[in-house]
Design a protein around this motif. Structure first.
Motif, PDB file in Angstrom:
ATOM      1  N   ARG A  14       0.827  -1.207   0.000  1.00  0.00           N
ATOM      2  CA  ARG A  14       0.000   0.000   0.000  1.00  0.00           C
ATOM      3  C   ARG A  14       0.863   1.259   0.000  1.00  0.00           C
ATOM      4  N   LEU A  15       1.927   1.267   0.780  1.00  0.00           N
ATOM      5  CA  LEU A  15       2.798   2.438   0.836  1.00  0.00           C
ATOM      6  C   LEU A  15       3.492   2.690  -0.493  1.00  0.00           C
ATOM      7  N   ALA A  16       3.912   1.622  -1.162  1.00  0.00           N
ATOM      8  CA  ALA A  16       4.530   1.787  -2.476  1.00  0.00           C
ATOM      9  C   ALA A  16       3.539   2.407  -3.450  1.00  0.00           C
ATOM     10  N   ALA A  17       2.290   1.968  -3.404  1.00  0.00           N
ATOM     11  CA  ALA A  17       1.274   2.521  -4.296  1.00  0.00           C
ATOM     12  C   ALA A  17       1.009   3.987  -3.992  1.00  0.00           C
ATOM     13  N   LEU A  18       0.900   4.336  -2.710  1.00  0.00           N
ATOM     14  CA  LEU A  18       0.581   5.709  -2.350  1.00  0.00           C
ATOM     15  C   LEU A  18       1.706   6.675  -2.719  1.00  0.00           C
ATOM     16  N   GLU A  19       2.962   6.231  -2.612  1.00  0.00           N
ATOM     17  CA  GLU A  19       4.089   7.096  -2.967  1.00  0.00           C
ATOM     18  C   GLU A  19       4.422   7.027  -4.457  1.00  0.00           C
ATOM     19  N   GLY A  20       3.774   6.126  -5.204  1.00  0.00           N
ATOM     20  CA  GLY A  20       4.090   5.995  -6.617  1.00  0.00           C
ATOM     21  C   GLY A  20       5.424   5.324  -6.866  1.00  0.00           C
ATOM     22  N   GLY A  21       5.843   4.448  -5.942  1.00  0.00           N
ATOM     23  CA  GLY A  21       7.122   3.751  -6.069  1.00  0.00           C
ATOM     24  C   GLY A  21       6.949   2.319  -6.532  1.00  0.00           C
ATOM     25  N   ALA A  22       8.086   1.673  -6.787  1.00  0.00           N
ATOM     26  CA  ALA A  22       8.062   0.288  -7.251  1.00  0.00           C
ATOM     27  C   ALA A  22       7.993  -0.697  -6.095  1.00  0.00           C
ATOM     28  N   GLU A  23       8.621  -0.351  -4.976  1.00  0.00           N
ATOM     29  CA  GLU A  23       8.675  -1.277  -3.849  1.00  0.00           C
ATOM     30  C   GLU A  23       8.895  -0.498  -2.569  1.00  0.00           C
TER      31      GLU A  23
END
Length: 462
Positions: free
Chosen positions: A90-99
């Motif tokens: 979820r955190l990767a999705a919210l920050e727009g990151g890969a992992e």
């Protein structure tokens, strides 16, 4: 539910999710749904807390395959746990990151992020205006390991960053919203300098949160948070997170990052770059640094963090709205010499705030009383609603006197150079009613006036 793309900085719904027929979803939807699936065993809608140190293998071959990386699943919670994995997605999705990698605290997150890159003889370039605990980590702890740091005082001059970079520089670091002075960083400008030199740019986005600011969209390569603050939100749990954008080219300078580009015994003679491509850094940081140093996030704290994320946008919007109201009120009080908040029209960082923080300018800022420490003490001790504590990002409003607490180890000259005077107080504005907060601050200012009346009656007469 797996996130497959990225949000826009404005919050426009461009995130794609397979379970929503690939329709775009917005930030508020993703903070509830991204990265989480109902429990496969019992169908629980809320992800379970897996309070287990280790995980059972089916048989001899299954154990061997897990350790060889040839079978999916978990072996030991220091390395991975289903509860923490869900919040990582979820955190990767919210920050727009890969992992994303979650760890036990914000300091652990920055430590792991840096040690995933640095070795003895390397050099770090950092903005000077940063959290004091980070300064100590860079200067003292990494210094003992043979890693040097240079601090850029004029962080808004790209050439100052260029001049600080050496052949041995391996990391550029900054805070988009510095604590406590609110002197915003121009993320794009610093990222451009770092990338000119082939160096990753790490930012601490604790005070911004991915709701207000997504640094990866402006050029950051790695984002860290103290998840104990706004992400969890309620002051109940420690945690930290590292989010890798997954786009820095670690192979472009093999000599600069030999641990990622040289053959590794653990990878049967291949390198991390060869084996994992753009994910090389994230895999190394997780499997070699975090797992061996062991700053493991408790599954229970991961659960609290996940619960906090579900209301992140609601809380941060209220935090920011309250902070603007409080800062505007403080700015016109005669006892207040200055207010450091980028949301004010008078702030020298207002242009950067409009660029990077259009949804709100956060809730942590400082203000300075005219009379120094004596007035700060009178004000501080009179407050009833604000909690006096060293924390921020809580739903409750907090107050701290940095010169006598977080910055007490600095000399007077160092404090003044950092803009930390004896009359400066740091506020972390919560989500209470703004009128109640202002009333409490007015109580503090009344105590200041009473002090002046007792000790400087001529000042009032004048």
């Amino acid at each position: 539910m797996t996130a497959t793309s990225a949000f826009s900085a404005s919050g426009d719904p461009v995130e794609l999710n397979a379970e929503l027929d690939d329709e775009p979803i917005g930030f508020a939807t993703a903070q509830i749904h991204a990265g989480v699936e109902p429990d496969a065993g019992f169908g629980a809608r809320i992800p379970p807390i897996y309070l287990s140190a280790g995980f059972v293998f089916d048989d001899f071959d299954h154990a061997r395959d897990r350790f060889a990386g040839d079978a999916d699943g978990y072996t030991y919670s220091r390395i991975g746990n289903p509860t923490t994995a869900a919040v990582e997605r979820r955190l990767a999705a919210l920050e727009g990151g890969a992992e994303a990698i979650v760890v036990g605290s914000g300091q652990a997150a920055l430590s792991v992020a840096l040690l995933g890159i640095l070795q003895a003889g390397d050099h770090v370039v950092s903005a000077s205006s940063i959290y004091e605990g980070t300064r100590g980590l860079l200067r003292d702890n990494l210094g003992r390991l043979g890693i040097e740091v240079s601090f850029v005082t004029d962080a808004h001059d790209p050439n100052a960053w260029r001049r600080a970079i050496r052949p041995t520089t391996r990391v550029v670091f900054g805070e988009p919203i510095p604590n406590p002075k609110n002197d915003l960083l121009d993320i794009r400008a610093v990222a451009a300098v770092a990338h000119e030199a082939g160096i990753p740019f790490i930012v601490d986005n604790t005070l911004g949160t991915p709701y207000l600011l997504r640094p990866i969209e402006f050029g950051a390569d790695i984002v860290v948070h103290s998840a104990s603050k706004f992400l969890a939100g309620h002051g109940a749990a420690l945690g930290g997170v590292i989010v890798d954008a997954g786009r820095f080219d670690w192979s472009a300078r093999p000599d600069a990052f030999p641990h990622l580009n040289s053959p590794q015994r653990a990878l049967r003679g291949t390198s991390y770059v060869e084996a994992f491509g753009p994910s090389a850094y994230a895999v190394y940081a997780r499997e070699v640094v975090a797992s061996r140093f062991g700053p493991t996030l408790s599954p229970f704290n991961a659960f609290l963090l996940q619960q906090g994320l579900e209301t992140l946008s609601l809380r941060v919007a209220q935090h920011s709205s309250n902070a603007l109201a409080v800062a505007a009120w403080l700015q016109v009080q005669p006892e207040v010499a200055s207010v450091d908040y980028s949301g004010l029209a008078s702030s020298p960082y207002r242009r950067l705030a409009e660029t990077y923080l259009p949804r709100g300018q956060g809730s942590v800022f400082s203000f300075t009383l005219v009379g120094g420490e004596a007035e700060a003490r009178a004000f501080y001790d009179e407050l009833r609603l604000f909690s006096r504590m060293t924390h921020l990002g809580d739903v409750r409003s907090l107050v701290l006197h940095p010169a006598s607490t977080t910055h007490t180890l600095l000399s007077e000259d160092e404090r003044l150079a950092a803009g930390i005077g004896q009359g400066l107080l740091r506020l972390s504005i919560g989500i209470e009613d703004a009128d109640d907060l202002i009333r409490d601050l007015a109580r503090g200012l009344a105590a200041v006036r009473a002090l002046v009346a007792r000790t400087q009656p001529e000042a009032l007469a004048g």
